[in-house]
Structures are given as C-alpha cells and as structure tokens.
Design an enzyme around this catalytic site. Structure first.
Site, PDB file in Angstrom:
ATOM      1  N   ARG A 196    -102.824  10.282  27.412  1.00 47.99           N
ATOM      2  CA  ARG A 196    -104.041   9.592  27.855  1.00 47.99           C
ATOM      3  C   ARG A 196    -104.755  10.467  28.876  1.00 47.99           C
ATOM      4  O   ARG A 196    -104.247  11.515  29.266  1.00 47.99           O
ATOM      5  CB  ARG A 196    -103.650   8.271  28.518  1.00 47.99           C
ATOM      6  N   GLU A 249     -80.529  13.448  34.262  1.00 43.27           N
ATOM      7  CA  GLU A 249     -80.851  14.876  34.237  1.00 43.27           C
ATOM      8  C   GLU A 249     -80.617  15.514  35.595  1.00 43.27           C
ATOM      9  O   GLU A 249     -80.424  14.843  36.602  1.00 43.27           O
ATOM     10  CB  GLU A 249     -82.273  15.116  33.704  1.00 43.27           C
ATOM     11  N   HIS A 259     -91.936   8.853  44.020  1.00 45.66           N
ATOM     12  CA  HIS A 259     -92.199   9.457  42.716  1.00 45.66           C
ATOM     13  C   HIS A 259     -93.573   9.119  42.181  1.00 45.66           C
ATOM     14  O   HIS A 259     -93.818   9.213  40.977  1.00 45.66           O
ATOM     15  CB  HIS A 259     -91.131   9.056  41.681  1.00 45.66           C
ATOM     16  N   LYS A 314     -88.796   8.759  26.948  1.00 47.33           N
ATOM     17  CA  LYS A 314     -88.517  10.079  27.512  1.00 47.33           C
ATOM     18  C   LYS A 314     -87.362  10.790  26.809  1.00 47.33           C
ATOM     19  O   LYS A 314     -87.353  12.024  26.735  1.00 47.33           O
ATOM     20  CB  LYS A 314     -88.206   9.954  29.013  1.00 47.33           C
TER      21      LYS A 314
HETATM   22  P1  ADP Z   1    -100.941   9.557  36.518  1.00 43.43           P
HETATM   23  O1  ADP Z   1     -99.755  10.335  36.008  1.00 43.43           O
HETATM   24  O2  ADP Z   1    -102.203   9.720  35.763  1.00 43.43           O
HETATM   25  O3  ADP Z   1    -101.098   9.627  37.975  1.00 43.43           O
HETATM   26  P2  ADP Z   1     -99.691   7.103  36.984  1.00 43.43           P
HETATM   27  O4  ADP Z   1     -98.277   7.277  36.575  1.00 43.43           O
HETATM   28  O5  ADP Z   1    -100.002   7.098  38.434  1.00 43.43           O
HETATM   29  O6  ADP Z   1    -100.573   8.129  36.189  1.00 43.43           O
HETATM   30  O7  ADP Z   1    -100.240   5.808  36.322  1.00 43.43           O
HETATM   31  C1  ADP Z   1    -101.582   5.680  35.958  1.00 43.43           C
HETATM   32  C2  ADP Z   1    -101.947   4.228  35.958  1.00 43.43           C
HETATM   33  O8  ADP Z   1    -101.108   3.541  35.080  1.00 43.43           O
HETATM   34  C3  ADP Z   1    -101.789   3.599  37.313  1.00 43.43           C
HETATM   35  O9  ADP Z   1    -102.817   2.648  37.476  1.00 43.43           O
HETATM   36  C4  ADP Z   1    -100.445   2.943  37.227  1.00 43.43           C
HETATM   37  O10 ADP Z   1    -100.398   1.819  38.065  1.00 43.43           O
HETATM   38  C5  ADP Z   1    -100.400   2.567  35.764  1.00 43.43           C
HETATM   39  N1  ADP Z   1     -99.078   2.616  35.188  1.00 43.43           N
HETATM   40  C6  ADP Z   1     -98.204   3.624  35.187  1.00 43.43           C
HETATM   41  N2  ADP Z   1     -97.108   3.314  34.522  1.00 43.43           N
HETATM   42  C7  ADP Z   1     -97.287   2.057  34.072  1.00 43.43           C
HETATM   43  C8  ADP Z   1     -96.515   1.168  33.302  1.00 43.43           C
HETATM   44  N3  ADP Z   1     -95.328   1.498  32.853  1.00 43.43           N
HETATM   45  N4  ADP Z   1     -97.006  -0.044  33.029  1.00 43.43           N
HETATM   46  C9  ADP Z   1     -98.223  -0.385  33.469  1.00 43.43           C
HETATM   47  N5  ADP Z   1     -99.008   0.414  34.196  1.00 43.43           N
HETATM   48  C10 ADP Z   1     -98.547   1.615  34.495  1.00 43.43           C
HETATM   49  P1  ADP Z   2     -92.932   8.739  35.374  1.00 43.79           P
HETATM   50  O1  ADP Z   2     -93.014   8.368  33.942  1.00 43.79           O
HETATM   51  O2  ADP Z   2     -92.513   7.633  36.233  1.00 43.79           O
HETATM   52  O3  ADP Z   2     -94.162   9.454  35.820  1.00 43.79           O
HETATM   53  P2  ADP Z   2     -91.610  11.353  35.471  1.00 43.79           P
HETATM   54  O4  ADP Z   2     -90.518  11.761  34.587  1.00 43.79           O
HETATM   55  O5  ADP Z   2     -92.937  11.939  35.218  1.00 43.79           O
HETATM   56  O6  ADP Z   2     -91.696   9.761  35.441  1.00 43.79           O
HETATM   57  O7  ADP Z   2     -91.171  11.638  36.957  1.00 43.79           O
HETATM   58  C1  ADP Z   2     -91.891  11.160  38.068  1.00 43.79           C
HETATM   59  C2  ADP Z   2     -91.627  12.025  39.278  1.00 43.79           C
HETATM   60  O8  ADP Z   2     -90.228  12.064  39.598  1.00 43.79           O
HETATM   61  C3  ADP Z   2     -91.997  13.463  39.107  1.00 43.79           C
HETATM   62  O9  ADP Z   2     -93.359  13.690  39.371  1.00 43.79           O
HETATM   63  C4  ADP Z   2     -91.096  14.172  40.095  1.00 43.79           C
HETATM   64  O10 ADP Z   2     -91.613  14.090  41.391  1.00 43.79           O
HETATM   65  C5  ADP Z   2     -89.841  13.350  40.044  1.00 43.79           C
HETATM   66  N1  ADP Z   2     -88.883  13.946  39.097  1.00 43.79           N
HETATM   67  C6  ADP Z   2     -88.780  13.644  37.802  1.00 43.79           C
HETATM   68  N2  ADP Z   2     -87.800  14.355  37.209  1.00 43.79           N
HETATM   69  C7  ADP Z   2     -87.262  15.128  38.177  1.00 43.79           C
HETATM   70  C8  ADP Z   2     -86.187  16.077  38.208  1.00 43.79           C
HETATM   71  N3  ADP Z   2     -85.464  16.330  37.140  1.00 43.79           N
HETATM   72  N4  ADP Z   2     -85.902  16.678  39.379  1.00 43.79           N
HETATM   73  C9  ADP Z   2     -86.615  16.398  40.502  1.00 43.79           C
HETATM   74  N5  ADP Z   2     -87.614  15.512  40.521  1.00 43.79           N
HETATM   75  C10 ADP Z   2     -87.950  14.880  39.380  1.00 43.79           C
HETATM   76 MG    MG Z   3     -94.853  11.205  35.110  1.00 41.56          MG
END
Ligand code: ADP
Ligand code: ADP
Ligand code: MG
Length: 674
Positions: free
Chosen positions: A297, A200, A235, A116
């Site tokens: 993906r 952040e 989240h 990230k």
């Molecule tokens: P989306 O943003 O498409 O909803 P998710 O963050 O919910 O995706 O993750 C999609 C799939 O990948 C889910 O089955 C989740 O359990 C899996 N997943 C997400 N992050 C990881 C990770 N770091 N390692 C392994 N599986 C992950």
């Molecule tokens: P992941 O890889 O686990 O999906 P993300 O960076 O996409 O991580 O963040 C996951 C969730 O956390 C977001 O969908 C949002 O709900 C919350 N989030 C992330 N960044 C912020 C932010 N700067 N302020 C408020 N909520 C956040």
């Molecule tokens: Mg995300």
C-alpha cells in the site's frame, strides 16, 4: 483514466489523496462515520457518504458499507489509503467483482505478503536476504524455544499476521522465552485473530531502512530509493527521512534491486514498500540488511520520498491503476537533497505518550516556509476523537542537505501553534535539535535511550510563567472591560452585576496550576507592566510588560527581551503557546488563596476584586483561627474569608455592598494577637 474516485479512508491520508485526485480532474468522493460527519476530509471532497457509526469496525472497516457508498455515488475507482482495508485482499477482490478499479496491487500480491512467515519463504526463494530465524508451521512452545537457542539470543518473537508493531516481543534470555511467547501469542490472537508467531534474530544496532517500489501492470518495476524509519517507539515509526543517513551508494543499489526482485516475485503493481532491517553496528554495509516484510500500500511516510524525487506518488498510483506505464526507468529516478517527516500525535509525552483527545483549539503553522509541507488530518476547531488513531498530521521539510532539512523543520515546529489535546510537538522539535540525531547516530533504540533529554521537563521556565501571568492579567482586563460595557447598557442582564476594579497598584497574589505544578506568584503593577515574584528564577523578580491583540497574540517584554506568545482559552484556564511548547495554566480559585499570612501583617486583605456581601467580624472581637470574617462575591462565586490565626479584630474597614480592589484591607487586627 476513470473519472471519479472514492477514498475509503479518513484523516490526513484521505485529505492528501483528494488533493491529487482533484488536481487530476477526478471527482472526489469521501466516506464518513458518525464521528466524522464534519471532518476535514469530508469538507475537502466533492461528495461524501455516511457509512455507519463511529467505531471503525462498524464503518471504515465494513466492506459492504464501502461498496454500497460506491454504488450510491457511482464511483469508478477506490483508493484505500493506509490502514483500514488497504491490505485486505478480499476487499480488493470485492471491488474488482463490483466493477471498480482498486487503486492498489492485485489481491494475490496482497495475500502473498499478508503473513510474515509465508512472505519470508517467498523472499528466500526470490534470493532476497531474510532475517535468520524460524518461520515454519510448528507452534509448539518447546520447539520454538529450541529454535530460539539455535538462532541465538537476543531474539524477536513476531505475530505472523502482525502490523503496527503489535504482537512483538524482544527476548534477551532463554529464561524469559516461554513467558514472552505466551504474551505475544495472546496479543496476536486478540489483535489479528491469529496466534501464530515466528522467531527471528534480533538484529544488533537495528536500523529500519525501507525501499519504496513502484510497479506497473506491464512488468516494469523501479525503486524510488530508501527511507530511514529508525526513530520509533514501541516498534512504531515517529520520524522518517530520506535518504538514509550514511547510506553508501552501492548499498542503495543492492537494496533497491532486492526490493524490485521482491515486487516482481509476486507480480506486483502500484506502490509498495519493502521493509528491511539493517545492522548498523559497523555502519551501513551492503551485506548486512535483511527483509522484514512488504507493505502492499501507500505508506504514511511517502512524502519524504516525494520530496527527494519530486514525484507525486498518489498520481503514479492512479495512473498505474488505470493501466498506464511507469513514466520513468530506474536511472531516471531523481534523488535531490534530503527530507525529514515528523508525525504529530495527540498524545502526552510526559505521561508515557498516552493518547489525548479533544477539540483542536489552535492549529496554526508559520507561513512563508516554502520548503515545509504539512499534511494535516484535522483543522483548528476539529475534534480529535477517541475512535481512531491520534495522528493530527505530518510535517515534512526538504533541504539541500540533511542538516538544512533538520534545522528548517525544527524552526517550523517551534513556530507552530498547537493547543487543545496534549501533543508531541515539543518532543519532535527536541529530536530535531538533538546532537546525536543531528550527527546521524541513530538506530531503533534512539528514542528510548534519549527519552530524558527529549521529553520536556515538568519544570516551567521563568519566561513562560511571566508570559502566562501577562496573558492572564490582560485577559482579565479585557473581560472586565467587556463586562463594564455591558453594564453600561441600561437593560443589560449584566447591569446588576459587579465589575472588576482596575488600575489598583497593590500587590496581588496569583495562584496557578502550571503543567500540574502549583505555582504561587506575587504580582505588583509597575509602570505599564508588572513585577513578578515567587516561584520564578531563584527568588529574582521578573519584570514583564505586554500587549495582547484580539486574536490573543501576546507581544511581551520579559526582563528586557521582546518575546511573542499566544494565549488560548481552555475551560477556566488557558494554554500558553511559546516556542512550540504548549503550557497549560489552570487558574486556582483565587478565593482559595491562603490568607494566613495576612494576620502577621495585621490585616485581612481581599484576594481579588469583588463585592462585600456580609460582614461577620466586629471590632474588638476575639476570633479563632478559621472563623469567618467577611463574605465576598467575585466571579459570581461567594466565598467566606476566614481568620488565619487566633486574633483580636481591631477595625472592620468595609461594609456590605462595598466594591473592593484586590489587596484592599478588609479587617485589621490588634498588633499582638494572643
Ligand atoms: P507505515 O509503515 O506506513 O508507517 P504503520 O504500520 O504505521 O504504517 O500503519 C499505517 C496505518 O495503518 C496506521 O494508521 C496504523 O494505525 C494502521 N495499522 C497498522 N497496522 C494495522 C493493523 N494491523 N490493523 C489496523 N490498522 C493498522
Ligand atoms: P510491523 O508489521 O508491525 O510493522 P515489522 O516486521 O515491520 O512489523 O517490524 C516493526 C519494527 O520492529 C521494525 O521497524 C523494527 O524496528 C523492529 N524489528 C523488526 N524485526 C526486527 C529484527 N529482526 N531485529 C531488530 N528489530 C526488528
Ligand atoms: Mg513494518
């Protein structure tokens, strides 16, 4: 176009990819771990290859095992689905090296977005707005705490290698920073093998709005509009929709352009999602959204985009991977109506959404609802195992307007029959019908804020109790008839057994554990139904009559209202399915029914039908509370019935070998017990 596709995944996404690949004439090849040998995705594929033991680290996450399955099957292309190896750049490279088409972006693009912090640097350069914060290399705790002060609280600590909402901590006050930093680092280290974090700004009134992008290998990229994924727990997304409620067209355009710029900046091809966080405190505005990350993906929630665009994103992925041009320009991308998706999970909302496992005893959806799509990962009879994530599947509704889509989905969910593991079905239906959700008044705090209204209460309604009692009594009758039939066969092993005596007109006490609550009910036959008194509606009696078909579907009349429900046997009890809610009824051993009250009425009564094995009481004998009076056998169990209070036996009304009905007087007592 390649002719065969191996799907390096499982569950609903594997099933979904197979569906499109088959339609396109490709040979479909599944892989499976030992836990999945009989899984849905294996049954759907043309061929399936074992890749190892149940744990993902020994099967679905093993690059060599997947490549070996490709070699054995002669697969020409590999689709990684989501999760598992889908964002693993080395896997994409290994596929290319083995001469396989990887259905996904180039390895370099995956790598560019993999962390990230680096991704944010790249996006800043490409002119994409990023969430203000520190995403440099310095990981010193004091330094990061100074950065947090500069950013201004609240802040969010994020694992740079994060995913799935892990390694993330919101910090509201400087005093908590050091502690939360440590805990985020620890979680990041164990989940991703990388302790590094970024800090952040925690965006106020956050809404998660993401853009689906698509690029081909000829330099063209388009946006397929946005999805709103603000309904989250920890989240993690639970409910997603497209388009975003209240999205101004100029903001859609600005976000779409930013996402396309992001994709182009990294030489992207295929399907990708650029995730943004928007500040909705003054509604959605074109200047208050910021890049969070890009997922390189296909995403879980892609079906809502398919619904509003009428496109098949997996088909686009396969075409782009085989070198075709994107079939559309930006202005040609449709946007029709509104779509909403819910993720059906095997988890218990009443126990803080703890995952639940076990056999899917029932998994049925209403038919004739053409605007609803179900993407299931398991079938009725399949096992939800502890090895993988507890998603059962997704249900997606499409409507002309948002409210139509929400209503359609709510109606669908409330007619689904899901039993076995605990699920969030009723919770999802409750969200669909929540006033604030219907009004589009959402942000990422929605679920937590409204939890009490969304998690169904423990208190079970009188209707459900009445339906459960009817289901239980009808099932008992059926069981008894079956036993009777078997007994009538001369050589039946049941021949020596006792049957139930039916058709009695006395009251009977039934004891259940319903949704973890003990419920004692008195049931009295009445016409072709029953009157139920007890823990129901404020001491009022409920009148119920019902019939149950061979499939355990119940048609009942409860206090004059015709209702339907289903009874699914589970262990020694059953699950009652009614209006999308699954209520577990445990039948408390009827022999445990407290007979103390019988002494007051001057008699010991049979708590259920059965056979007298032994008579301990004698007329005229003085008995102490707790003394054994009669031994009875029922449901192949022996139980001693005891005196409830100190009494004097007046009369013993039964003898060894007698068959007795529920409620039959076994022993009567002197009027005045000492
Ligand atoms: P989306 O943003 O498409 O909803 P998710 O963050 O919910 O995706 O993750 C999609 C799939 O990948 C889910 O089955 C989740 O359990 C899996 N997943 C997400 N992050 C990881 C990770 N770091 N390692 C392994 N599986 C992950
Ligand atoms: P992941 O890889 O686990 O999906 P993300 O960076 O996409 O991580 O963040 C996951 C969730 O956390 C977001 O969908 C949002 O709900 C919350 N989030 C992330 N960044 C912020 C932010 N700067 N302020 C408020 N909520 C956040
Ligand atoms: Mg995300």
């Amino acid at each position: 176009m390649f002719k065969s596709l191996l799907i390096a995944n499982r569950g609903e996404i594997a099933v979904r990819i197979i569906r499109t690949a088959r339609r396109m004439g490709l040979k479909t090849i599944a892989v499976y771990s030992d836990a999945d040998a009989n899984a849905y995705h294996v049954a759907e594929a043309d061929e399936a290859y074992r890749i190892g033991p149940a744990p993902a680290a020994e099967s679905y996450l093993r690059v060599e095992a997947i490549l070996d399955a490709c070699a054995r099957s002669g697969a020409e292309a590999v689709h990684p689905g989501y999760g598992f190896l889908s964002e693993n750049a080395s896997f994409a490279e290994a596929c290319a090296k083995a001469g396989l088409v990887f259905v996904g972006p180039p390895a370099d693009a995956i790598r560019a977005m993999g962390l990230k912090d680096a991704a944010k640097v790249l996006m800043e350069k490409a002119g994409v707005p990023v969430v203000p914060g520190y995403h440099g290399d310095n990981q010193d705790a004091d330094f990061l705490s100074v950065q947090a002060e500069k950013i201004g609280y609240p802040v969010l600590i994020k694992a740079v290698a994060g995913g799935g909402g892990k390694g993330m901590r919101r910090v509201d006050e400087p005093a908590d920073f050091a502690k939360e930093l440590k805990s985020a680092q620890r979680e990041a280290g164990s989940a991703f093998g990388d302790e590094r974090v970024l800090v952040e700004k925690y965006v106020a009134r956050p809404r998660h709005i993401e853009i689906q992008v698509f690029a081909d290998s000829h330099g063209r990229a388009v946006s397929l509009h946005e999805r709103d994924c603000s309904l989250q727990r920890r989240h993690q997304k639970v409910i997603e929709e497209a388009p975003a409620p209240g999205m101004p067209p100029e903001m859609r355009k600005t976000m779409g352009e930013a996402a396309v710029a992001a994709a182009k900046a990294i030489g992207y091809s295929g399907a990708g999602t650029v995730e943004f966080i928007a500040d909705a405190s003054e509604g959605l505005k074109a200047d208050s959204f910021w890049f969070m990350e890009m997922n390189t993906r296909l995403q879980v929630e892609h079906p809502v985009t398919e619904a509003i665009t009428g496109l098949d994103l997996v088909e686009w992925q396969l075409r782009v991977a085989s070198g075709e041009h994107l079939p559309m320009t930006q202005s040609e991308v449709p946007l029709n109506g509104h779509a909403v998706e819910v993720r059906l999970y095997a988890e218990d909302p009443a126990k803080n959404f703890f995952p639940s496992t076990g056999r899917m005893l029932r998994l049925r959806a209403p038919s004739n609802m053409p605007h609803v799509r179900t993407d299931m990962g398991v079938r009725e009879g399949d096992e939800v195992s502890m090895f993988y994530d507890p998603m059962i599947g997704k249900i997606i509704a499409h409507g002309e307007t948002r409210l139509i889509a929400l209503r359609t989905l709510r109606g669908f969910l409330s007619r689904m029959e899901v039993a076995g593991p605990k699920t969030n079905l009723a919770f999802l239906a409750a969200v669909m019908g929540h006033d604030a959700f219907m009004a589009g008044d959402i942000d990422t705090g929605f679920i937590d804020r409204h939890l009490d209204a969304l998690v169904p209460g423990r208190c079970v309604g009188a209707r459900v109790l009445a339906l459960g009692v009817a289901g239980h009594l009808l099932q008992r009758k059926t069981d008894a008839e079956v036993a009777q039939q078997r007994r009538d066969e001369p050589h039946s092993p049941w021949a020596a057994n006792d049957s139930w005596v039916l058709g009695g007109h006395r009251s009977e006490v039934l004891k259940f554990t319903v949704a973890d609550e003990e419920v004692t009910l008195t049931v009295t036959p009445d016409g072709d139904g029953w009157r139920i008194a007890g823990a129901c509606a404020d001491g009022e009696e409920i009148v119920v009559s019902a019939v149950m078909d061979d499939d355990h579907a119940l048609t009942a009349t409860v206090d004059g209202v015709r209702l339907t429900a289903s009874c699914v046997q589970k262990g020694t009890g059953f699950i009652l399915l009614h209006e999308g809610a699954a209520t577990e009824f445990e039948i408390v051993d009827p022999m445990d029914v407290d007979v103390a009250s019988d002494a007051d009425t001057g008699a010991l009564k049979a708590p259920m039908p059965g056979k007298i094995i032994q008579v301990l009481a004698e007329s005229g004998a003085r008995v102490k509370k707790g003394a054994g009076l009669v031994v009875m056998e029922a449901m192949k169990m022996e139980q001693t019935l005891v005196a409830g209070v100190d009494s004097v036996v007046a009369d013993v009304r039964v003898a060894v070998g007698d068959q007795v009905e529920a409620g039959a007087v076994l022993v009567s007592f002197e009027e005045k017990a000492e």
